[in-house]
Scaffold this motif. Structure first.
Motif, PDB file in Angstrom:
ATOM      1  N   GLU A  55      44.649  32.305  48.695  1.00 50.12           N
ATOM      2  CA  GLU A  55      45.709  32.215  49.714  1.00 50.12           C
ATOM      3  C   GLU A  55      47.022  32.743  49.168  1.00 50.12           C
ATOM      4  O   GLU A  55      47.767  33.440  49.865  1.00 50.12           O
ATOM      5  N   LEU A  56      47.300  32.421  47.916  1.00 50.13           N
ATOM      6  CA  LEU A  56      48.536  32.924  47.290  1.00 50.13           C
ATOM      7  C   LEU A  56      48.482  34.437  47.157  1.00 50.13           C
ATOM      8  O   LEU A  56      49.506  35.121  47.254  1.00 50.13           O
ATOM      9  N   PHE A  57      47.304  34.968  46.972  1.00 53.34           N
ATOM     10  CA  PHE A  57      47.110  36.425  46.902  1.00 53.34           C
ATOM     11  C   PHE A  57      47.382  37.045  48.272  1.00 53.34           C
ATOM     12  O   PHE A  57      48.076  38.055  48.388  1.00 53.34           O
ATOM     13  N   GLU A  58      46.857  36.417  49.317  1.00 51.85           N
ATOM     14  CA  GLU A  58      47.106  36.900  50.687  1.00 51.85           C
ATOM     15  C   GLU A  58      48.594  36.879  51.003  1.00 51.85           C
ATOM     16  O   GLU A  58      49.113  37.749  51.705  1.00 51.85           O
ATOM     17  N   GLU A  59      49.274  35.861  50.487  1.00 48.83           N
ATOM     18  CA  GLU A  59      50.703  35.701  50.768  1.00 48.83           C
ATOM     19  C   GLU A  59      51.559  36.560  49.842  1.00 48.83           C
ATOM     20  O   GLU A  59      52.781  36.495  49.882  1.00 48.83           O
ATOM     21  N   GLU A  60      50.889  37.315  48.979  1.00 43.50           N
ATOM     22  CA  GLU A  60      51.575  38.203  48.030  1.00 43.50           C
ATOM     23  C   GLU A  60      52.488  37.439  47.074  1.00 43.50           C
ATOM     24  O   GLU A  60      53.568  37.918  46.706  1.00 43.50           O
ATOM     25  N   GLU A  61      52.011  36.271  46.687  1.00 39.71           N
ATOM     26  CA  GLU A  61      52.681  35.567  45.583  1.00 39.71           C
ATOM     27  C   GLU A  61      51.897  35.783  44.299  1.00 39.71           C
ATOM     28  O   GLU A  61      52.468  35.881  43.228  1.00 39.71           O
ATOM     29  N   TYR A  62      50.598  35.787  44.443  1.00 39.84           N
ATOM     30  CA  TYR A  62      49.736  36.139  43.326  1.00 39.84           C
ATOM     31  C   TYR A  62      49.247  37.558  43.527  1.00 39.84           C
ATOM     32  O   TYR A  62      49.025  38.005  44.660  1.00 39.84           O
ATOM     33  N   PHE A  63      49.082  38.259  42.386  1.00 35.56           N
ATOM     34  CA  PHE A  63      48.547  39.610  42.432  1.00 35.56           C
ATOM     35  C   PHE A  63      47.297  39.643  41.547  1.00 35.56           C
ATOM     36  O   PHE A  63      46.757  38.598  41.190  1.00 35.56           O
ATOM     37  N   ILE A  64      46.867  40.848  41.185  1.00 35.82           N
ATOM     38  CA  ILE A  64      45.597  40.973  40.465  1.00 35.82           C
ATOM     39  C   ILE A  64      45.606  40.206  39.135  1.00 35.82           C
ATOM     40  O   ILE A  64      44.655  39.478  38.824  1.00 35.82           O
ATOM     41  N   PRO A  65      46.650  40.353  38.298  1.00 36.30           N
ATOM     42  CA  PRO A  65      46.626  39.620  37.013  1.00 36.30           C
ATOM     43  C   PRO A  65      46.466  38.109  37.209  1.00 36.30           C
ATOM     44  O   PRO A  65      45.662  37.471  36.517  1.00 36.30           O
ATOM     45  N   GLU A  66      47.186  37.558  38.161  1.00 32.94           N
ATOM     46  CA  GLU A  66      47.127  36.114  38.393  1.00 32.94           C
ATOM     47  C   GLU A  66      45.733  35.707  38.885  1.00 32.94           C
ATOM     48  O   GLU A  66      45.180  34.698  38.460  1.00 32.94           O
ATOM     49  N   LEU A  67      45.184  36.511  39.776  1.00 37.61           N
ATOM     50  CA  LEU A  67      43.863  36.196  40.330  1.00 37.61           C
ATOM     51  C   LEU A  67      42.799  36.206  39.225  1.00 37.61           C
ATOM     52  O   LEU A  67      41.909  35.347  39.185  1.00 37.61           O
ATOM     53  N   LEU A  68      42.914  37.168  38.332  1.00 38.48           N
ATOM     54  CA  LEU A  68      41.939  37.252  37.232  1.00 38.48           C
ATOM     55  C   LEU A  68      42.064  36.053  36.303  1.00 38.48           C
ATOM     56  O   LEU A  68      41.052  35.512  35.828  1.00 38.48           O
ATOM     57  N   LEU A  69      43.274  35.634  36.040  1.00 39.84           N
ATOM     58  CA  LEU A  69      43.452  34.483  35.147  1.00 39.84           C
ATOM     59  C   LEU A  69      43.017  33.191  35.825  1.00 39.84           C
ATOM     60  O   LEU A  69      42.502  32.280  35.162  1.00 39.84           O
ATOM     61  N   CYS A  70      43.210  33.087  37.122  1.00 43.17           N
ATOM     62  CA  CYS A  70      42.677  31.927  37.860  1.00 43.17           C
ATOM     63  C   CYS A  70      41.158  31.910  37.759  1.00 43.17           C
ATOM     64  O   CYS A  70      40.541  30.866  37.558  1.00 43.17           O
ATOM     65  N   SER A  71      40.565  33.087  37.878  1.00 46.49           N
ATOM     66  CA  SER A  71      39.112  33.203  37.766  1.00 46.49           C
ATOM     67  C   SER A  71      38.643  32.790  36.382  1.00 46.49           C
ATOM     68  O   SER A  71      37.634  32.094  36.241  1.00 46.49           O
ATOM     69  N   ASP A  72      39.377  33.175  35.350  1.00 44.13           N
ATOM     70  CA  ASP A  72      39.027  32.780  33.986  1.00 44.13           C
ATOM     71  C   ASP A  72      39.076  31.262  33.842  1.00 44.13           C
ATOM     72  O   ASP A  72      38.205  30.658  33.211  1.00 44.13           O
TER      73      ASP A  72
END
Lengths: 215, 350
Positions: A55-72
Motif C-alpha cells: 500500500e505504501l508503494f501504491e501511495e508512492e511512499e515506498y519505492f523499489i529499495p524499500e519494497l525489497l527490504l520489506c521482502s527480506d
C-alpha cells in the motif's frame, strides 16, 4: 510477561514494514516459542506487513529499495516459522506460472510481481528469465496453472509474448489459461492487440488484475 | 544553419531555422552496412563509424550517434548477456560483497579492447564526417552501470543499507567515465547523453534521488562540461516526482520520457534549461508507421510554445527493431512542422 498472539502478530507486521530483518526473525522466534500457530504468524503477521508495504508503494511512499527490504524482512521471519507449519495448502489455491520472455534478462519487475502475488496467496512457479515461449505453455499444462504471467523490458522481445498466446491457440488450450503481460514497453493497447487477458502497470496492480481475471 | 549551430542555438534559446531532432539510432545503424548490433560490432571501429554515417544519410537528423554504454561496462568488468541484435544486458553481477566493491579498479582506457575500439570509432567518424553534424556519445549513467556491476536488487538494497559502498562505487564509475569521455572529446565528440533509469523515480524515491542521484549526476556533468561537452540527462520512468530537482544536475539539456508532456517541461524550464523528448518510443516508433509518426510529431510540435529551447527525441532508447522509415519520418516531420510551435491560439483555459 508473555505477549498475546495479537501483539506478536502486530510486531511481526511492523518489523516487515520497518524493513527490520533481525527483528522479524527474533519476533518470529518469540511467537513460535509462545506456541502460537506458525501459519497464522505468516499470513496474519508477516504477510500483513508486506501488504501494508504494498500500500505504501501504491501511495508512492515506498519505492523499489524499500519494497525489497520489506521482502527480506518478511522472508527472514518466514524462515523461522515455515518449519513449524502443519496446515497443507488450500485446494483452491491458484497457480501462476511467471517468467521473463526469451531473449530478455531484466527480472526485477517480474520478481516483484511474483512476490506480491505470492503474498496475496497465489502459488508461484517462477521460470526465471530468458524463457522460451513453449516452456511457459508446457509448465502451465503440467501444473494445470490458472495464470501465465509474462514480463519483458525490451521491444525486441515483446513478440515472444504473442508467441506464447499463439502456441496456446495452436494446441487448442487457449481458454484453459489466463495470460497477463507487463514490463516497461508494454501497454494495454499492446495487451489487447496480442489477445492477452490483462496488462498490469506494476507489481501491486498485478494482484488486483489476477484477482479480477480468475474470480 | 548547420546541425551543430542549430543545437547550440536551441540550448541557448536563440533563433533556430527549425527545431533540432535526434533519432537515437545507434542500435538500428548496423543494418545499414549489413551488420547486427552485437558484440563483434562493438569491437569494430570502422563498422561503428561507417554505420553512424550511413544511417544519418537516410534519416538526416541533427547528430551522429555512437553508443558508449557497452564499452564502459566491459571496461569495468561487467558480465553481460549479448543478444544477437540488441543492447547487451546483465548476465551475472560481478560484485556481491563490500570486499569485492573495494577492489573495483578504474581501467586503463587504451588497454581495454572495447574502450579503445570505441575511441577509434569516434576518431574515424570525425575524420570522415567533420563537425557540421555533431557527434553524440550515448552512454549509460553512473547508476545504470552500477546496476550492471551489482545486479539491480543488490543495488537497491545497498542504496538503503550501505550508502558508503554505493558512493565509493559511484566515484570509481564516474572517474572511469570522465577518463573515457576526455579521450572521446579529444577525438571530436561534442554531445554527451546520459541515460540513467536506475537513478530515477521508476525505482527510487524523490528523497533518495535528491541525496544520491543529483550530487552524482552533477559531479559527472560538471566534469563533462569542463571538457567542452554539451550534456544531456535522462532519468526516465515518469520524471514529474523529481522534475523540481533536475535543474540541480546542471545538465544543458533535460531529456524527458514520453510520460512527461514536453510542452509542460518547456514551460517550466524555458530560458533556463533546454528540454528534449516527446516521441513515444513504443506506441509511435515501434508499433506505428511513418504516417503515425508524422501525425504524432505534428501534434507534439503544435503543443509547444517555443521553437527554441527544445530538441525532438524519442522518450527513451530504441532497440534494433525500430523501423528506419519511422526514424526518417520523425526527422522529416520535425523539419516540416517546426513552424507550428508557438502558433496555438491561446484561450482562457490554456
Amino acid at each position: 510477561m508473555s505477549k498475546t498472539k495479537e501483539e506478536l502478530l502486530e510486531e511481526l507486521s511492523d518489523a516487515v514494514v520497518d524493513m527490520d530483518e533481525e527483528l522479524a526473525a527474533s519476533t518470529a522466534k518469540e511467537y513460535i516459542d509462545e506456541g502460537y500457530d506458525a501459519y497464522d504468524g505468516i499470513s496474519e503477521g508477516l504477510v500483513d506487513g508486506m501488504n501494508k508495504a504494498g500500500e505504501l508503494f501504491e501511495e508512492e511512499e515506498y519505492f523499489i529499495p524499500e519494497l525489497l527490504l520489506c521482502s527480506d524482512a518478511m522472508n527472514s521471519g518466514i524462515e523461522v516459522l515455515s518449519p513449524h507449519i502443519e496446515r497443507s495448502r488450500s485446494k483452491d489455491e491458484k497457480i501462476v506460472v511467471i517468467g521473463v520472455v526469451q531473449g530478455d534478462t531484466h527480472d526485477i519487475g517480474k520478481n516483484l510481481v511474483a512476490l506480491m502475488l505470492e503474498v496475496a496467496g497465489y502459488k508461484i512457479v517462477d521460470l526465471g528469465k530468458d524463457v522460451p515461449p513453449q516452456a511457459f505453455v508446457d509448465k502451465a499444462k503440467e501444473l494445470n496453472a490458472d495464470i501465465i504471467a509474462l514480463s519483458t523490458l525490451m521491444t525486441t522481445t515483446m513478440p515472444r509474448m504473442k508467441e506464447v498466446i499463439d502456441i496456446l491457440k495452436k494446441e487448442n488450450i487457449r481458454e484453459n489459461f489466463k495470460v497477463i503481460v507487463g514490463g516497461g514497453p508494454i501497454s494495454q493497447k499492446f495487451a489487447d492487440e496480442i489477445g492477452a487477458d490483462g496488462y498490469s502497470v506494476n507489481a501491486t496492480a498485478s494482484v488486483r488484475l489476477a484477482q479480477r481475471i480468475v474470480s | 544553419m548547420t546541425s551543430k549551430d542549430r543545437i547550440i542555438n536551441a540550448m541557448k534559446f536563440k533563433k533556430v531555422d527549425y527545431i533540432p531532432v535526434m533519432c537515437k539510432k545507434r542500435a538500428v545503424a548496423p543494418q545499414t552496412i549489413g551488420r547486427k548490433y552485437d558484440r563483434e560490432f562493438q569491437l569494430d571501429p570502422e563498422a561503428m563509424a561507417k554505420s553512424a554515417i550511413e544511417i544519418w544519410k537516410i534519416v538526416k537528423d541533427d547528430a551522429f550517434c555512437l553508443g558508449a554504454g557497452p564499452a564502459i561496462q566491459m571496461g569495468l568488468g561487467c558480465d553481460l548477456n549479448w543478444p544477437e541484435d540488441d543492447h547487451p544486458s546483465l548476465k551475472n553481477p560481478v560484485i556481491t560483497t563490500k570486499e569485492e566493491a573495494l577492489k573495483l579498479e578504474v581501467p586503463d582506457i587504451y588497454s581495454n579492447e572495447y574502450m579503445s575500439a570505441f575511441i577509434e570509432a569516434v576518431r574515424l567518424l570525425y575524420k570522415w564526417a567533420g563537425d557540421e553534424v555533431p557527434i553524440k556519445i550515448a552512454s549509460y549513467g553512473i547508476f545504470n552501470i552500477l546496476s550492471r556491476l551489482l545486479g539491480v536488487e543488490r543495488m537497491m538494497q545497498w542504496i538503503i543499507k550501505d550508502r558508503e559502498t554505493i558512493q565509493l562505487l559511484c566515484d570509481k564509475i564516474n572517474e572511469t567515465m570522465l577518463k573515457f569521455a576526455k579521450e572521446m572529446r579529444k577525438e571530436g565528440a561534442l554531445i554527451y547523453e546520459i541515460g540513467d533509469a536506475m537513478s530515477g523515480p521508476a525505482l527510487i524515491s524523490p528523497q533518495i534521488f535528491k541525496e544520491l542521484s543529483v550530487p552524482n549526476h552533477k559531479a559527472q556533468i560538471d566534469g563533462f562540461k569542463e571538457m567542452g561537452y554539451l550534456t544531456m540527462l535522462h532519468v526516465c520512468g515518469g520524471e514529474y516526482p523529481v522534475i523540481d530537482q533536475l535543474q540541480y544536475t546542471n545538465a544543458d539539456f533535460l531529456w524527458f520520457s514520453e510520460l512527461v508532456d514536453l510542452s509542460v517541461a518547456q514551460k517550466i524550464f524555458y530560458k533556463r534549461f533546454a528540454v528534449c523528448g516527446g516521441v513515444h518510443p513504443v506506441d509511435t516508433l515501434f508499433v506505428g508507421g511513418p504516417e503515425d509518426v508524422d501525425r504524432d510529431i505534428k501534434e507534439l510540435i503544435s503543443g509547444l510554445k517555443h521553437k527554441s529551447g527544445v530538441i525532438i527525441m524519442p522518450g527513451c532508447g530504441l532497440s534494433s527493431n525500430i523501423s528506419i522509415e519511422n526514424l526518417k519520418a520523425m526527422a522529416q516531420a520535425t523539419q516540416k512542422y517546426s513552424e507550428l510551435a508557438g502558433k496555438k491560439v491561446l484561450t482562457i483555459n490554456n
